[in-house]
Design a protein around this motif. Sequence first.
Motif, PDB file in Angstrom:
ATOM      1  N   ARG A 127       0.828  -1.208   0.000  1.00  0.00           N
ATOM      2  CA  ARG A 127       0.000   0.000   0.000  1.00  0.00           C
ATOM      3  C   ARG A 127       0.864   1.260   0.000  1.00  0.00           C
ATOM      4  NH1 ARG A 127      -4.968   1.877  -1.486  1.00  0.00           N
ATOM      5  NH2 ARG A 127      -5.763   3.443  -0.020  1.00  0.00           N
ATOM      6  N   LEU A 128       1.927   1.258   0.781  1.00  0.00           N
ATOM      7  CA  LEU A 128       2.826   2.413   0.820  1.00  0.00           C
ATOM      8  C   LEU A 128       3.504   2.631  -0.532  1.00  0.00           C
ATOM      9  CD1 LEU A 128       4.540   1.901   4.312  1.00  0.00           C
ATOM     10  CD2 LEU A 128       2.730   3.512   3.732  1.00  0.00           C
ATOM     11  N   ARG A 129       3.894   1.528  -1.186  1.00  0.00           N
ATOM     12  CA  ARG A 129       4.522   1.644  -2.494  1.00  0.00           C
ATOM     13  C   ARG A 129       3.561   2.257  -3.498  1.00  0.00           C
ATOM     14  NH1 ARG A 129       9.062   2.457  -4.407  1.00  0.00           N
ATOM     15  NH2 ARG A 129       9.992   0.796  -3.131  1.00  0.00           N
ATOM     16  N   HIS A 130       2.301   1.831  -3.442  1.00  0.00           N
ATOM     17  CA  HIS A 130       1.295   2.380  -4.364  1.00  0.00           C
ATOM     18  C   HIS A 130       1.107   3.883  -4.124  1.00  0.00           C
ATOM     19  CE1 HIS A 130      -2.411   2.855  -6.616  1.00  0.00           C
ATOM     20  NE2 HIS A 130      -3.027   3.299  -5.515  1.00  0.00           N
ATOM     21  N   ILE A 131       1.067   4.286  -2.860  1.00  0.00           N
ATOM     22  CA  ILE A 131       0.873   5.702  -2.542  1.00  0.00           C
ATOM     23  C   ILE A 131       2.085   6.517  -2.983  1.00  0.00           C
ATOM     24  CG2 ILE A 131       0.645   7.337  -0.625  1.00  0.00           C
ATOM     25  CD1 ILE A 131      -1.037   5.194   0.805  1.00  0.00           C
ATOM     26  N   CYS A 132       3.289   6.001  -2.754  1.00  0.00           N
ATOM     27  CA  CYS A 132       4.502   6.728  -3.165  1.00  0.00           C
ATOM     28  C   CYS A 132       4.561   6.905  -4.683  1.00  0.00           C
ATOM     29  CB  CYS A 132       5.743   5.995  -2.663  1.00  0.00           C
ATOM     30  SG  CYS A 132       5.973   6.089  -0.880  1.00  0.00           S
ATOM     31  N   ASP A 133       4.173   5.854  -5.417  1.00  0.00           N
ATOM     32  CA  ASP A 133       4.153   5.967  -6.870  1.00  0.00           C
ATOM     33  C   ASP A 133       3.145   7.020  -7.315  1.00  0.00           C
ATOM     34  OD1 ASP A 133       6.068   4.017  -6.984  1.00  0.00           O
ATOM     35  OD2 ASP A 133       4.652   2.383  -7.395  1.00  0.00           O
ATOM     36  N   SER A 134       1.993   7.067  -6.656  1.00  0.00           N
ATOM     37  CA  SER A 134       0.976   8.053  -7.013  1.00  0.00           C
ATOM     38  C   SER A 134       1.423   9.463  -6.671  1.00  0.00           C
ATOM     39  CB  SER A 134      -0.341   7.731  -6.288  1.00  0.00           C
ATOM     40  OG  SER A 134      -0.796   6.442  -6.615  1.00  0.00           O
ATOM     41  N   ALA A 136      13.507   1.355   3.380  1.00  0.00           N
ATOM     42  CA  ALA A 136      12.827   2.431   4.106  1.00  0.00           C
ATOM     43  C   ALA A 136      11.353   2.091   4.292  1.00  0.00           C
ATOM     44  CB  ALA A 136      12.989   3.752   3.364  1.00  0.00           C
ATOM     45  N   LEU A 137      10.716   1.571   3.241  1.00  0.00           N
ATOM     46  CA  LEU A 137       9.312   1.166   3.347  1.00  0.00           C
ATOM     47  C   LEU A 137       9.159   0.019   4.351  1.00  0.00           C
ATOM     48  CD1 LEU A 137       8.058   1.257  -0.359  1.00  0.00           C
ATOM     49  CD2 LEU A 137       7.641   2.912   1.455  1.00  0.00           C
ATOM     50  N   GLN A 138      10.110  -0.915   4.344  1.00  0.00           N
ATOM     51  CA  GLN A 138      10.062  -2.032   5.294  1.00  0.00           C
ATOM     52  C   GLN A 138      10.118  -1.516   6.728  1.00  0.00           C
ATOM     53  OE1 GLN A 138      10.027  -5.439   4.881  1.00  0.00           O
ATOM     54  NE2 GLN A 138      10.072  -5.595   2.657  1.00  0.00           N
ATOM     55  N   LEU A 139      11.013  -0.561   6.976  1.00  0.00           N
ATOM     56  CA  LEU A 139      11.145  -0.034   8.332  1.00  0.00           C
ATOM     57  C   LEU A 139       9.896   0.742   8.746  1.00  0.00           C
ATOM     58  CD1 LEU A 139      12.838   0.334  10.841  1.00  0.00           C
ATOM     59  CD2 LEU A 139      13.946   2.299   9.776  1.00  0.00           C
ATOM     60  N   VAL A 140       9.322   1.515   7.809  1.00  0.00           N
ATOM     61  CA  VAL A 140       8.086   2.249   8.120  1.00  0.00           C
ATOM     62  C   VAL A 140       6.982   1.263   8.485  1.00  0.00           C
ATOM     63  CG1 VAL A 140       6.248   3.663   7.118  1.00  0.00           C
ATOM     64  CG2 VAL A 140       8.631   4.271   6.716  1.00  0.00           C
ATOM     65  N   ALA A 141       6.850   0.198   7.717  1.00  0.00           N
ATOM     66  CA  ALA A 141       5.801  -0.794   7.982  1.00  0.00           C
ATOM     67  C   ALA A 141       6.022  -1.494   9.322  1.00  0.00           C
ATOM     68  CB  ALA A 141       5.767  -1.823   6.856  1.00  0.00           C
ATOM     69  N   LYS A 142       7.284  -1.770   9.653  1.00  0.00           N
ATOM     70  CA  LYS A 142       7.564  -2.423  10.931  1.00  0.00           C
ATOM     71  C   LYS A 142       7.287  -1.499  12.106  1.00  0.00           C
ATOM     72  CE  LYS A 142      10.999  -5.644   9.111  1.00  0.00           C
ATOM     73  NZ  LYS A 142      12.414  -6.059   9.082  1.00  0.00           N
ATOM     74  N   LYS A 143       7.629  -0.228  11.964  1.00  0.00           N
ATOM     75  CA  LYS A 143       7.368   0.720  13.045  1.00  0.00           C
ATOM     76  C   LYS A 143       5.881   0.940  13.251  1.00  0.00           C
ATOM     77  CE  LYS A 143       9.898   2.853  15.081  1.00  0.00           C
ATOM     78  NZ  LYS A 143      10.505   2.594  16.404  1.00  0.00           N
ATOM     79  N   SER A 159       1.178   8.194   8.425  1.00  0.00           N
ATOM     80  CA  SER A 159       1.655   9.380   9.149  1.00  0.00           C
ATOM     81  C   SER A 159       3.174   9.443   9.149  1.00  0.00           C
ATOM     82  CB  SER A 159       1.119   9.357  10.586  1.00  0.00           C
ATOM     83  OG  SER A 159      -0.284   9.424  10.613  1.00  0.00           O
ATOM     84  N   LEU A 160       3.811   8.282   9.352  1.00  0.00           N
ATOM     85  CA  LEU A 160       5.276   8.239   9.357  1.00  0.00           C
ATOM     86  C   LEU A 160       5.836   8.524   7.964  1.00  0.00           C
ATOM     87  CD1 LEU A 160       7.820   7.744  10.962  1.00  0.00           C
ATOM     88  CD2 LEU A 160       7.512   5.284  10.641  1.00  0.00           C
ATOM     89  N   LEU A 161       5.187   7.975   6.944  1.00  0.00           N
ATOM     90  CA  LEU A 161       5.620   8.240   5.571  1.00  0.00           C
ATOM     91  C   LEU A 161       5.456   9.722   5.234  1.00  0.00           C
ATOM     92  CD1 LEU A 161       6.599   7.191   2.824  1.00  0.00           C
ATOM     93  CD2 LEU A 161       4.196   6.743   2.254  1.00  0.00           C
ATOM     94  N   ASP A 162       4.360  10.318   5.672  1.00  0.00           N
ATOM     95  CA  ASP A 162       4.118  11.743   5.444  1.00  0.00           C
ATOM     96  C   ASP A 162       5.226  12.582   6.081  1.00  0.00           C
ATOM     97  OD1 ASP A 162       2.875  13.999   4.577  1.00  0.00           O
ATOM     98  OD2 ASP A 162       1.067  13.754   5.784  1.00  0.00           O
ATOM     99  N   GLN A 163       5.616  12.205   7.298  1.00  0.00           N
ATOM    100  CA  GLN A 163       6.689  12.917   7.984  1.00  0.00           C
ATOM    101  C   GLN A 163       8.016  12.749   7.247  1.00  0.00           C
ATOM    102  OE1 GLN A 163       7.126  11.662  12.039  1.00  0.00           O
ATOM    103  NE2 GLN A 163       8.881  12.985  12.439  1.00  0.00           N
ATOM    104  N   ALA A 164       8.267  11.546   6.737  1.00  0.00           N
ATOM    105  CA  ALA A 164       9.520  11.288   6.019  1.00  0.00           C
ATOM    106  C   ALA A 164       9.591  12.093   4.720  1.00  0.00           C
ATOM    107  CB  ALA A 164       9.647   9.792   5.726  1.00  0.00           C
ATOM    108  N   ILE A 165       8.451  12.198   4.020  1.00  0.00           N
ATOM    109  CA  ILE A 165       8.425  12.979   2.779  1.00  0.00           C
ATOM    110  C   ILE A 165       8.674  14.458   3.073  1.00  0.00           C
ATOM    111  CG2 ILE A 165       6.951  13.735   0.879  1.00  0.00           C
ATOM    112  CD1 ILE A 165       5.631  10.974   0.968  1.00  0.00           C
ATOM    113  N   SER A 166       8.101  14.951   4.179  1.00  0.00           N
ATOM    114  CA  SER A 166       8.335  16.343   4.560  1.00  0.00           C
ATOM    115  C   SER A 166       9.800  16.581   4.894  1.00  0.00           C
ATOM    116  CB  SER A 166       7.457  16.711   5.761  1.00  0.00           C
ATOM    117  OG  SER A 166       6.088  16.575   5.454  1.00  0.00           O
ATOM    118  N   TYR A 167      10.459  15.570   5.462  1.00  0.00           N
ATOM    119  CA  TYR A 167      11.865  15.697   5.845  1.00  0.00           C
ATOM    120  C   TYR A 167      12.793  15.575   4.643  1.00  0.00           C
ATOM    121  CZ  TYR A 167      16.312  14.454   8.106  1.00  0.00           C
ATOM    122  OH  TYR A 167      17.621  14.406   8.485  1.00  0.00           O
TER     123      TYR A 167
END
Length: 575
Positions: free
Chosen positions: A186-193, A202-209, A219-227
């Motif tokens: 799901r995260l990969r699909h959102i990042c591609d979009s 990085a996606l693996q670590l986000v999913a594990k956290k 929320s974590l992915l959103d924060q990472a993109i902002s950073y």
Amino acid sequence: MAYTALYRVWRPQTFGDLVGQSHVTTTLRNAIREERLSHAYLFNGPRGTGKTSAAKIMAKAVNCEQPQDGEPCNECQACRAITDGAVTDVLEIDAASNRGVEEIRDIRDKVKFAPSDVTYKVYIIDEVHMLTTEAFNALLKTLEEPPSHVLFILATTEPHKLPATIISRCQRFDFHRISLQETVGRLRHICDSQQVEVEEQALQLVAKKAEGGMRDALSLLDQAISYSGTKVTLGDIIQITGTVSQTYFSVLAKLIAEQDVSGVMEQFDQVMVQGKDPEQFLHDFMFYYRDMLLAKTAPKLQEIVERAMVDEQFMQVAEQYSVPLLYEVIESLSQALTQLKWSTYARVLVELTLVKLCQPTVKQATGSVQVSVQAEAASSDEVQILTRRVAMLEEKITQLLAGQVVGAGAVPATAEKAKTREPRRTASSIGGARAPITKVRDAVRSIDEGLTQRVRGSWSQILNEIKKVKIQYQAWIVNGTPVAASQDALIVVFTSSIHCEKTMEAELRSVVERTVQLVCGKPLALLSIMEEEWQELQVQVGETEAAKEKNPDEPDPFVAEALKLVGEHLLEIKD
């Protein structure tokens, strides 16, 4: 326009958009398609798994003007209005802030009115476990028999806090944690979009956290993109989450296996300089070893590994640990995490734990488990001592069978009568701490009845004072009963040989003697004996006293027997 968070932008709008909850979505679609709707539903599960989203999708589906195989079309006026929150007949209530009986009574009074804009009036009560008992009672009757145009959907993360009467009136659906693969997909699909480039690790670590919660992952992915902007790396995720990289843990685990304390302390200091939280560090390190244990014992279950990437470096470090050693490491880290909650000095406790891990009681040797050198030495000494004692016992048994002298001053053939008189000692007394029988016999001959009664009357107070010193001491002595006291000794009788021997150990005995002196005002030596020994002593002393009264000039039988055994020139008699 104002920026909208990713988890709101990508909130599921159909049952097909819900990730990892096919057991729920299939049932709800079938019920809507076949018009087999219940009056109340209960959605429960971990946070961020789609409970509220499913409730809103269902509110649209039951009111959709053109439903498609149980799914809302999201095109009709009703679907668009519900999505925008503009329909007054679909109410989402936060039970955390509307938890009183008055709010529920207001709902109960309004459910009888027909919906004005859509077919069904839908009440979505989020975090329903926060309602008060009175509010639940007010909801019961309405929840059981609502009007035909009303639908209740209750959502909670803690279903065990709901009354059974509420649960029994609902169809219950358990939402599961979303798997690692589904979250990453799901995260990969959102990042591609979003046209964001993200490393797979990085996606693996986000999913594990996120630990199975899609909202936390977004929320974590959103924060990472902002950073990071349009390119997110593993280092960025590590930086914003405050976690420690797997490479660091692998280096640390390798140093621990090599028992390099200085290297371990240097590595830990690097983490502390970066401002990492000691508790979070210990938590992640424990899961690193947990993943290592799974990789060694169940290599086919890599999908349940939570903190580590099973790569070549990870497996090389894992080869340095045996499974029993991993048990010990994980147990030590778990105990440290428990203690950390009550410790003021978190860093010192973590450092102590790491040093202990460098000195395990289990050692590595070509993949097998051996006890440590210290344990081996201690075990060897104990074996030698026991071997010598067994040899001495065998020698004495041989002499006894041959009719020879068993020990200094003891002749079985002539001392048979004395041995039958001697109080029976239990087998557990061999090598244990027991009261000298001669001192006990002397104390019995000079019992002070007044002092005995005073000690018995103060015994509960004595036990309480001992408990204040250490509760374990009181647990050992509470099994005893004070039976007699002389001017310099106190006899305590036990039914358990373990308790009897324990109370005669130096440390515990001194505590009891000090407490007795404190309470009774007289220094008395503690003499612990078994109940059967006490009974035999009473009989022996009674016989001796009777014999003295009958013939005062006759010598003490014990003295006479001693004269026979060792001779007059070796015996000194004192009153």
